[in-house]
Design an enzyme around this catalytic site. Structure first.
Site, PDB file in Angstrom:
ATOM      1  N   GLU A 107       3.821   2.123   3.201  1.00  0.00           N
ATOM      2  CA  GLU A 107       4.766   2.359   2.101  1.00  0.00           C
ATOM      3  C   GLU A 107       5.858   3.343   2.515  1.00  0.00           C
ATOM      4  O   GLU A 107       5.583   4.486   2.867  1.00  0.00           O
ATOM      5  CB  GLU A 107       4.008   2.879   0.880  1.00  0.00           C
TER       6      GLU A 107
ATOM      7  N   ASN B  74       5.026   5.602  -4.793  1.00  0.00           N
ATOM      8  CA  ASN B  74       3.764   6.026  -5.405  1.00  0.00           C
ATOM      9  C   ASN B  74       3.966   6.794  -6.698  1.00  0.00           C
ATOM     10  O   ASN B  74       3.093   6.816  -7.562  1.00  0.00           O
ATOM     11  CB  ASN B  74       2.927   6.806  -4.401  1.00  0.00           C
TER      12      ASN B  74
ATOM     13  N   THR C  41      -0.008  -6.383  -2.808  1.00  0.00           N
ATOM     14  CA  THR C  41       0.373  -5.508  -3.931  1.00  0.00           C
ATOM     15  C   THR C  41       1.714  -4.853  -3.593  1.00  0.00           C
ATOM     16  O   THR C  41       2.758  -5.443  -3.807  1.00  0.00           O
ATOM     17  CB  THR C  41      -0.717  -4.462  -4.229  1.00  0.00           C
TER      18      THR C  41
ATOM     19  N   LYS D 291      -4.213  -7.430   3.447  1.00  0.00           N
ATOM     20  CA  LYS D 291      -3.228  -6.724   2.638  1.00  0.00           C
ATOM     21  C   LYS D 291      -3.464  -5.236   2.796  1.00  0.00           C
ATOM     22  O   LYS D 291      -4.581  -4.762   3.023  1.00  0.00           O
ATOM     23  CB  LYS D 291      -3.312  -7.136   1.170  1.00  0.00           C
TER      24      LYS D 291
ATOM     25  N   THR E 286      -7.077   1.503   2.050  1.00  0.00           N
ATOM     26  CA  THR E 286      -6.835   0.630   0.907  1.00  0.00           C
ATOM     27  C   THR E 286      -6.355  -0.663   1.447  1.00  0.00           C
ATOM     28  O   THR E 286      -5.184  -0.885   1.519  1.00  0.00           O
ATOM     29  CB  THR E 286      -5.756   1.140   0.010  1.00  0.00           C
TER      30      THR E 286
ATOM     31  N   SER F  63       4.475   2.068 -13.134  1.00  0.00           N
ATOM     32  CA  SER F  63       5.579   1.788 -14.061  1.00  0.00           C
ATOM     33  C   SER F  63       6.189   0.434 -13.808  1.00  0.00           C
ATOM     34  O   SER F  63       5.864  -0.237 -12.850  1.00  0.00           O
ATOM     35  CB  SER F  63       6.634   2.880 -13.959  1.00  0.00           C
TER      36      SER F  63
END
Length: 406
Positions: free
Chosen positions: A275, A401, A152, A178, A189, A406
């Site tokens: 991230e 995040n 993702t 992932k 996650t 979007s």
């Protein structure tokens, strides 16, 4: 133990594939993994009370059914908080693949990752399964496509495979995972899938994964969030034909060390791809009164936003580390503790027996400029230790995040 090519399809009898079916804007978003022979299943699932439909489907298989034959994974949609329809969609994914393979639907595992609360475009997934399943094979590129399709916000694939010898037979273990954000101890996650052709007792297989998870996936953190979709699932088809491992003997130890290596590599890869992360942080706590105390301190240090931002700013603000250890709930005497920062073969002492020491700020800055940093906290209370992995907290994390949907 040797690292080999192949990733998830390195073990005998496994085939995979991945393709784009339109759940995401451009990147591959459907992966399939199948085994020529029935597999034993070992699994660990999220501790979040809110569990996605695929987690519930797989948990039922884990508890009530004996063997599995395949796995289908979609990215771009979590199928979480989707109610009865979400459960039906998870079942439809399994039913579609099972019918094509002429096996029972409860022999098919399902996983999803992506945005929570969005209805599944199940027609696209059914069509995708029908198109992709005939294409799966044991070509290395097919394994790569599967690893790409489960990503993702990941910026890189996470895949590994190793080979060991057990009972005169070559045994392979492969994996893909992932995970990048919403990562926190007690499952993050993340999705992690492991394959192996080892011939092993199902109970031993499950126990080994549970134990390994405690020291790998449950010792990583990116941002303190535990997801609704997390799972680690390992499949063993026995096709290596080694003498069956029925007890914790030398053969078991050889397998266990290789199994640990694969899962540790995947767990660390998730953190390295955190991230917006620019630093990979390893926290080591030694001399604790208990294993639980050692783990509590490690997790507290790695989840502290103030520690994470200090690492991002390359600031040797050691007080933030001591503070995080102090509110961890662990039983230790701060006046006995000693703290170091390390990287690139260099080490700097910051506190000793609870007191600050004079240190070279330039040397500390030089150490913290590296991409991989170790924090060592010696509690000097007992014989237990723990290690965990995390990352810094950057401006980019907020951007990623803040714009996730979007």
């Amino acid at each position: 133990m040797n690292i080999v090519e192949g990733g998830i399809i390195a073990p005998k009898g496994f085939k995979a594939g991945g393709k784009f079916i339109g759940l995401k804007k451009a990147r591959k978003d459907l992966a399939i993994l199948v085994s020529d022979a029935p597999c034993s299943l070992a699994a660990v699932f999220t501790t979040n009370k809110v569990k996605a439909a695929p987690v519930l489907w797989n948990h039922d298989i884990y508890k009530n059914y004996s063997t599995i034959r395949g796995l289908v994974v979609n990215s771009g949609n979590a199928n979480s908080c989707t109610g009865k329809k979400g459960a039906e969609d998870a079942q439809t994914m399994a039913q579609t693949m099972a019918k094509l393979m002429n096996v029972n639907e409860k022999e098919i595992l399902v996983a999803s990752t992506g945005v929570i609360g969005i209805p599944m475009p199940i027609e696209k997934i059914v069509k995708g399964i029908r198109e992709l399943l005939p294409e799966v094979d044991n070509d290395i590129l097919s394994g790569v496509h599967a690893a790409e399709a489960i990503m993702t916000t990941d910026t890189m694939m996470k895949t590994i495979s190793v080979k060991v010898e057990i009972g005169g037979k070559e045994v392979h273990i492969g994996g893909m995972a992932k995970g990048s954000g919403m990562i926190h101890p007690n499952m993050a996650t993340m999705l992690s899938f492991i394959t192996t052709d080892v011939n092993i007792d199902k109970g031993l297989f499950r126990d080994s994964l549970k134990e390994i998870t405690q020291d790998t996936y449950n010792m990583i953190t990116v941002d303190g969030d535990t997801s609704t979709n997390d799972m680690v699932m390992a499949m063993a088809n026995g096709m290596a034909e080694n003498p069956k491992i029925n007890e914790k003997n030398q053969d078991y130890e050889v397998f266990y060390e290789a199994f640990l290596y694969v899962n540790k590599y995947l767990a660390q890869s998730i953190v390295k791809d955190g991230e917006g992360a620019s630093k990979f942080i390893e926290a080591n706590v030694t001399g604790a009164k208990s294993k639980d105390d050692a783990k509590a301190v490690v997790k507290s240090i790695l989840t502290s936003n103030l520690v994470k931002t200090a690492m991002f700013g390359e600031d040797a603000n050691w007080g933030r580390v001591i503070c995080a250890a102090g509110y961890s709930g662990a039983d230790f005497d701060p006046d006995k503790s000693t703290l170091y920062f390390m990287s690139g073969g260099e080490k700097i002492l910051l506190t000793e027996k609870g007191l600050p020491v004079d240190f070279d700020e330039n040397k500390a800055f030089h150490i913290l400029k590296n991409n991989e940093i170790q924090i060592l906290l010696e509690l000097n209370e007992g014989e237990y230790s723990a290690t965990g992995w995390g990352c810094d907290l950057s401006y980019e994390y907020v951007k990623i995040n803040g714009e996730y949907r979007s």
